[in-house]
Design an enzyme around this catalytic site. Sequence first.
Site, PDB file in Angstrom:
ATOM      1  N   CYS A 194     102.974  16.877  93.029  1.00  0.00           N
ATOM      2  CA  CYS A 194     103.270  17.098  91.615  1.00  0.00           C
ATOM      3  C   CYS A 194     101.995  17.260  90.808  1.00  0.00           C
ATOM      4  CB  CYS A 194     104.041  15.905  91.025  1.00  0.00           C
ATOM      5  SG  CYS A 194     105.573  15.483  91.856  1.00  0.00           S
ATOM      6  N   CYS A 251     103.832  15.141  85.592  1.00  0.00           N
ATOM      7  CA  CYS A 251     105.228  15.193  86.031  1.00  0.00           C
ATOM      8  C   CYS A 251     106.050  14.104  85.340  1.00  0.00           C
ATOM      9  CB  CYS A 251     105.321  15.020  87.546  1.00  0.00           C
ATOM     10  SG  CYS A 251     107.003  15.254  88.184  1.00  0.00           S
ATOM     11  N   ARG A 282     105.301  19.710  99.839  1.00  0.00           N
ATOM     12  CA  ARG A 282     105.843  20.889  99.177  1.00  0.00           C
ATOM     13  C   ARG A 282     105.851  20.675  97.661  1.00  0.00           C
ATOM     14  NH1 ARG A 282     110.009  17.925 101.251  1.00  0.00           N
ATOM     15  NH2 ARG A 282     111.834  17.537  99.932  1.00  0.00           N
ATOM     16  N   ASP A 334      68.781  33.803  69.578  1.00  0.00           N
ATOM     17  CA  ASP A 334      69.683  34.135  68.482  1.00  0.00           C
ATOM     18  C   ASP A 334      69.201  33.548  67.153  1.00  0.00           C
ATOM     19  OD1 ASP A 334      72.573  35.098  67.786  1.00  0.00           O
ATOM     20  OD2 ASP A 334      72.340  33.133  66.858  1.00  0.00           O
TER      21      ASP A 334
END
Length: 520
Positions: free
Chosen positions: A40, A44, A69, A434
Amino acid sequence: MSDSPAGRLDPRMCERARLSRDPRFDGMFFTAVTTTGIFCRPVCPAPAPKPEHVRYFADAAAATAAGFRPCLRCRPELAPGRPWRPGDDAVTRALRLIANGTLEEDGVGALATRLGLSPRQLRRVFVDRLGAPPIAVLTTHRLLFAKKLLSESDLPITQVALAAGFGSVRRFNAAFKASFRLAPRDVRRRPRRASSAELTLRLAYRPPYEFEPLLAFLAARALPGVERVADGVYERVVGSPDAPGLVRVSAAPGECTPALELRLRGVAPAEIQDLIRRVRRVFDLDADPQAIADVLGRDRLLADAVRRRPGLRVPGGWDGFETAVRAVLGQQISVAAARTLAGRLVARYGRGRFPSPADLISADLSEIGLTKQRAATVSALAHAVHTGHLDVRGDDTLEDFVRRWTALPGVGAWTAHYVAMRAIGHPDAFPEGDLVLRRAISDPRTGAAGPAVAGKRALGQRAQAWRPWRAYAAVHLWQLMAAPRPDPGRALGPQRPPRRAPSAGARRPDLAPASAAPST
């Protein structure tokens, strides 16, 4: 996250983030539960498992390789991309090359060679940082992308497989079942409707996120005939003139995962992944604002700016070559003038798209109003990119990138760092010459018109404390200097300096505010 082994994770920090469901850590690691076989996101909403049943992985590929998974509730494919970390240069460069197809077309050996590593070293770097070798990372990321399309779109499975980079549906089905123990058709949450002309996806980010200033920056520089910003929506025409498509980006509705909403119209499935990568770069969606604030907030000059705008991002460029050419077009002129030149370039040589390097190699750019010197620089740039002598894909280190680009006549360090900031999203690119940044460290209260200007060396020394986030420091300082003025076109941009004799190292790219006053 600390630099501990096994994917560079600190289990104690991961545990605190998991229990608090802190969205700032979303995508930085994944939580796997041994009792369910599922991994997860740390956000979650499912009930928190006991610590003894939890394992942590730096990347979804590592969790998949360990036999877990993806969760169907929090959907790991929705997590923001992994943020850059000090020491991640090799992995970041490798992932860019993998996205460009180097691994699939040429193999691990060629990928390692491009990075100056041996295949064994490359594998060790990936396992150390991500917990999985390159090919496993590529396969898992493709499968998760396919899962996202299956869940959020009505694309048929054949087109999902193509969009995810699989050469055949059979190969896609086999890989999906082997990794996720589900058939692709089982992932769809609703019956597939008739094919729609528009695809809508959510692109997650880590909060906080300052969307309006970034949109104002893009609005001031929208390329005529190609880009448009209006009513909180960014639009860009993509594809070929004969088969145009449209990209639309806006703030996502709802209060779920913090995200932008991406709408794609008239886009071929094989183009979807590339377009998503471009949008994520333009809107800097994979940044870690907490890590940036932790470093920049230590500086007394930046502390208040970071506190007021902790989600300020670096605006990216849609295309590296386009960004570089527009930087050259904007040297020593205002944003409005540079935008006009870019529009003429598109109208004359691009057929409604920004011209390719091949289009500009021998083009007579005086026709659009460029000076002879600027035209020569654009032509040289186009030739170098077309022949491969210059690379805008970002597989060089920052030092090598700047060295290669400044070797081109008419391109100085300012332009090279600007391209690195916007085209490849390097967080430590910093244009230390700059003028506005030098004014900012002298006395930010004087504003952009103040007389105090620090030297380039003084700015460079001060900026050492901002590493490795100097690009974000520059954006904060430009915003700080523009803040006293109500003109929204000044958001995120420095003023151009007084006109002087041009030199390659001091030229200014297209990063001035749209309302910059004429130089004196």
